[in-house]
Scaffold this motif. Structure first.
Motif, mmCIF file in Angstrom:
data_model
loop_
_atom_site.group_PDB
_atom_site.id
_atom_site.type_symbol
_atom_site.label_atom_id
_atom_site.label_comp_id
_atom_site.label_asym_id
_atom_site.label_seq_id
_atom_site.Cartn_x
_atom_site.Cartn_y
_atom_site.Cartn_z
ATOM 1 N N GLN A 6 -5.190 5.845 16.155
ATOM 2 C CA GLN A 6 -6.019 5.172 16.942
ATOM 3 C C GLN A 6 -7.429 5.421 16.626
ATOM 4 O OE1 GLN A 6 -5.385 6.181 21.182
ATOM 5 N NE2 GLN A 6 -3.121 7.196 20.631
ATOM 6 N N GLU A 7 -8.496 4.480 17.065
ATOM 7 C CA GLU A 7 -9.650 4.518 16.854
ATOM 8 C C GLU A 7 -10.526 3.612 17.757
ATOM 9 O OE1 GLU A 7 -12.474 5.788 15.984
ATOM 10 O OE2 GLU A 7 -11.459 6.460 13.985
ATOM 11 N N THR A 8 -11.879 3.999 17.938
ATOM 12 C CA THR A 8 -12.814 3.022 18.865
ATOM 13 C C THR A 8 -13.485 2.542 17.966
ATOM 14 O OG1 THR A 8 -12.469 4.947 20.612
ATOM 15 C CG2 THR A 8 -14.122 3.503 20.819
ATOM 16 N N GLY A 9 -14.216 1.138 18.432
ATOM 17 C CA GLY A 9 -14.997 0.492 17.986
ATOM 18 C C GLY A 9 -16.313 0.524 18.915
ATOM 19 N N ALA A 115 -11.554 0.599 9.361
ATOM 20 C CA ALA A 115 -11.876 1.476 8.318
ATOM 21 C C ALA A 115 -12.059 2.863 8.490
ATOM 22 C CB ALA A 115 -13.442 0.963 7.592
ATOM 23 N N ARG A 116 -12.591 3.293 9.575
ATOM 24 C CA ARG A 116 -12.371 4.726 9.574
ATOM 25 C C ARG A 116 -11.028 5.184 9.930
ATOM 26 N NH1 ARG A 116 -16.588 3.475 13.427
ATOM 27 N NH2 ARG A 116 -15.322 3.807 15.060
ATOM 28 N N LEU A 117 -10.120 4.243 10.558
ATOM 29 C CA LEU A 117 -8.697 4.506 10.789
ATOM 30 C C LEU A 117 -7.928 4.772 9.634
ATOM 31 C CD1 LEU A 117 -6.332 2.837 13.490
ATOM 32 C CD2 LEU A 117 -5.673 3.163 11.336
ATOM 33 N N VAL A 118 -8.279 3.773 8.667
ATOM 34 C CA VAL A 118 -7.661 3.980 7.562
ATOM 35 C C VAL A 118 -7.776 5.083 6.804
ATOM 36 C CG1 VAL A 118 -7.439 2.931 5.133
ATOM 37 C CG2 VAL A 118 -7.110 1.422 7.320
#
Length: 283
Positions: A6-9, A115-118
């Protein structure tokens, strides 16, 4: 089934945006102060047999889930650089909470979140600067969205500088959009070509920020006159700064206290229930 990633934009705003000139490549040299709100789009992904993307949420309608979507472009770019053994295929679900073509990052924020998730799960050795450099060819705002922290952007916005004297983290903010999309390209194309001067080299506080401006505001209003209404309404609610973000049509207001922001949000919800709004704080 593997564990969900999971990540937030985070929503991006331009606290100020000075356009300095047109470039021969069709872009513009700008100076802008990026800041980010503690809310935004959400992305959840799982390792799969092939990349895929589903988009849900209030602003999902009409968005492409094909290879032209920035989420899938980021995956392809990082996999091409580091290999499928490091960056496996992902099935992603993007929840669009932010309006599209709204001057608050949208696709750039989603690309940076991907990109941050990866990076977090598969490429932990990459720092923000390296990751930003890799994905910035996909869009000028993406580099700033990687760290999602207040910074100064120059060039076309991809050259980033720290602004340690501008301490805005935790500042209550209200974002408002009249639910009218504004295309970035035509707004930049309609800029009057007048260089009204630099932002400032070393941001030091509120006075310098108040003296800044958004040079795209006039061109955006020509495309979306409702921006005037939004700014007028916000300015009457007691913020210490109300300004348009990016190329519009989203405008933001900064407040000294959460209670002031919440009272403003409640009044706007009553007087303009059709406007989109997001109450949060700067990261």
């Amino acid at each position: 089934m593997t564990e969900a990633l999971q990540e937030t934009g985070w929503a991006k705003i331009n606290l100020a945006l000075h356009v300095r000139g047109r470039r021969s490549d069709g872009y513009h040299d700008i100076e802008t102060l990026f800041a980010f709100v503690d809310s935004g789009d959400g992305i959840v992904a799982e390792v799969a047999d092939a990349d895929s993307l589903a988009i849900v949420g209030e602003f999902a309608e009409g968005l492409s889930t094909g290879a032209d979507n920035l989420v899938l472009q980021v995956l392809a770019l990082l996999r091409a650089r580091y290999g499928a053994d490091r960056v496996p295929p992902l099935a992603a679900v993007l929840t669009k909470r932010l309006p599209v073509a709204a001057g608050i990052g949208g696709g750039s924020a989603d690309a940076a979140a991907t990109a941050r998730l990866v990076r977090r799960h598969f490429l932990p050795e990459l720092g923000d600067a390296t990751l930003a450099r890799i994905v910035s060819p996909l869009g000028a705002d993406i580099a700033a969205c990687v760290a999602s922290a207040t910074c100064l952007g120059v060039g076309v916005g991809e050259e980033l500088r720290a602004v340690p004297d501008l301490r805005l983290a935790g500042t209550p903010v209200l974002l408002v959009n009249p639910r009218q999309p504004v295309a970035t390209g035509p707004v930049f194309a309609a800029w009057d070509g007048i260089d009204r001067g630099p932002l400032y080299g070393d941001p030091a506080g509120r006075a310098q920020l108040l003296a800044a401006r958004n040079d795209l505001q006039r061109a955006a209003i020509a495309q979306c006159p409702a921006i005037v209404d939004v700014l007028t309404e916000l300015g009457a609610l007691g913020p210490w700064l109300a300004r348009m973000s990016g190329s519009g049509a989203t405008c933001f207001a900064l407040f000294d206290a959460l209670a002031e922001r919440d009272a403003a949000a409640a009044r706007l919800a009553q007087s303009h229930p059709h406007w989109w709004q997001l109450a949060g704080a700067l990261r």
